[in-house]
Design a protein around this motif. Structure first.
Motif, PDB file in Angstrom:
ATOM      1  N   ALA A  35     -73.841 -48.370 -59.498  1.00 17.58           N
ATOM      2  CA  ALA A  35     -72.820 -47.824 -60.396  1.00 17.58           C
ATOM      3  C   ALA A  35     -72.557 -48.759 -61.579  1.00 17.58           C
ATOM      4  O   ALA A  35     -72.409 -48.317 -62.718  1.00 17.58           O
ATOM      5  N   GLN A  36     -72.504 -50.054 -61.294  1.00 24.18           N
ATOM      6  CA  GLN A  36     -72.240 -51.031 -62.353  1.00 24.18           C
ATOM      7  C   GLN A  36     -73.387 -51.054 -63.363  1.00 24.18           C
ATOM      8  O   GLN A  36     -73.164 -51.100 -64.580  1.00 24.18           O
ATOM      9  N   LEU A  37     -74.618 -51.019 -62.866  1.00 24.45           N
ATOM     10  CA  LEU A  37     -75.784 -51.035 -63.751  1.00 24.45           C
ATOM     11  C   LEU A  37     -75.817 -49.783 -64.619  1.00 24.45           C
ATOM     12  O   LEU A  37     -76.102 -49.839 -65.816  1.00 24.45           O
ATOM     13  N   ARG A  38     -75.512 -48.646 -64.018  1.00 26.25           N
ATOM     14  CA  ARG A  38     -75.502 -47.402 -64.786  1.00 26.25           C
ATOM     15  C   ARG A  38     -74.400 -47.416 -65.833  1.00 26.25           C
ATOM     16  O   ARG A  38     -74.589 -46.919 -66.943  1.00 26.25           O
ATOM     17  N   ALA A  39     -73.270 -47.998 -65.485  1.00 29.80           N
ATOM     18  CA  ALA A  39     -72.168 -48.078 -66.448  1.00 29.80           C
ATOM     19  C   ALA A  39     -72.548 -48.939 -67.647  1.00 29.80           C
ATOM     20  O   ALA A  39     -72.039 -48.747 -68.747  1.00 29.80           O
ATOM     21  N   GLN A  40     -73.463 -49.890 -67.428  1.00 28.07           N
ATOM     22  CA  GLN A  40     -73.945 -50.743 -68.509  1.00 28.07           C
ATOM     23  C   GLN A  40     -75.024 -50.059 -69.335  1.00 28.07           C
ATOM     24  O   GLN A  40     -75.460 -50.601 -70.354  1.00 28.07           O
ATOM     25  N   GLY A  41     -75.456 -48.878 -68.881  1.00 28.24           N
ATOM     26  CA  GLY A  41     -76.502 -48.160 -69.596  1.00 28.24           C
ATOM     27  C   GLY A  41     -77.904 -48.485 -69.147  1.00 28.24           C
ATOM     28  O   GLY A  41     -78.880 -48.096 -69.798  1.00 28.24           O
TER      29      GLY A  41
END
Length: 251
Positions: A35-41
């Motif tokens: 989730a964190q990686l996806r939030a970073q794009g």
């Protein structure tokens, strides 16, 4: 199905053109990392026991199949595998034989079945990941392979005893990481292979053993800290063992 997301927010470029693969990406810390990686794009591929293909450390063929799936994704997209994060682990719960494993308080509680399963998940499985996934890392440029370990796997930091299987299997993982880092450096001197201690995180693995007064952090907080550590690792840190603050942990 396999969880992959390559989308960026509208009007914004993808910060990292590489692919991030999280093994155990549907578990507590693993899902928070995804989730964190996806939030970073970032482009993220999550693999675990419930994905397709499924990852099962007791069957090497599934590890190989997952690696082949990643290789196919890399070939289709032209991306490089810039982050490989192994967020799997076993501390307590049922074993394949139907027995239940718990952290041992004494040598009297040692059980061959529980020990075998701890080593299968915490050491043998990650070793197979090294065999099948590390060759997918690029041969030049910075890339990171990170394996979640545990401070209790530190031999030098063991002052309390107990937890034989978990301690020993994580200590074995640390040795595997250190050894793999030496070989990986021969392929790519800028590649990093490290063991990470995430601290005590509010997940199913640690909840039964979180003592009063112990700093227990939500998975999303732990994920942010771990990614910050990975992004901040300096050259020459490959083969090291670091905690969620970026401090070196004793072997």
């Amino acid at each position: 199905m396999t969880q992959m997301d390559t989308a960026s927010p509208p009007g914004q470029p993808t910060p990292n053109p590489g692919l991030c693969v999280v093994l155990g990406g549907t578990g507590g810390i693993g899902a928070a990392l995804v989730a964190q990686l996806r939030a970073q794009g970032d482009a993220v591929l999550a693999l675990g026991r419930q994905t397709q293909p499924a990852l099962d450390y007791t069957a090497e063929s599934t590890v190989a199949a997952c690696a082949q799936h990643v290789a196919h994704q890399l070939g289709q997209t032209g991306m490089l595998l810039t982050r490989l994060i192994v967020a799997t682990g076993f501390l307590h719960g049922p074993t394949p034989s139907g027995q239940r494993a718990e952290p041992e308080r004494s040598w009297q509680h040692l059980n061959a079945d529980a020990l075998a399963h701890s080593f299968a998940v915490n050491a043998v499985g990650p070793a197979l990941v090294m065999k099948h996934f590390l060759p997918l890392l690029p041969r030049q440029g910075r890339c990171v392979a990170a394996f979640l370990s545990a401070r209790v796997g530190s031999i030098g930091d063991n002052a309390l005893g107990g937890w034989y299987g978990y301690r020993a299997s994580k200590a074995a993982l640390n040795q595997l990481v250190h050894t793999a880092a030496i070989e990986l450096a021969r392929r790519n001197r800028d590649a990093l292979c490290v063991a990470l201690h995430p601290g005590t995180v509010d997940t199913g693995l640690s909840q039964p053993f979180a003592k009063t007064g112990l700093q227990v952090r939500p998975p999303n907080v732990a994920a942010g800290e771990l990614l910050g550590v990975l992004d901040g690792l300096p050259p020459g840190s490959s083969g090291g063992f670091f905690d969620h603050r970026g401090m070196t942990v004793a072997w």
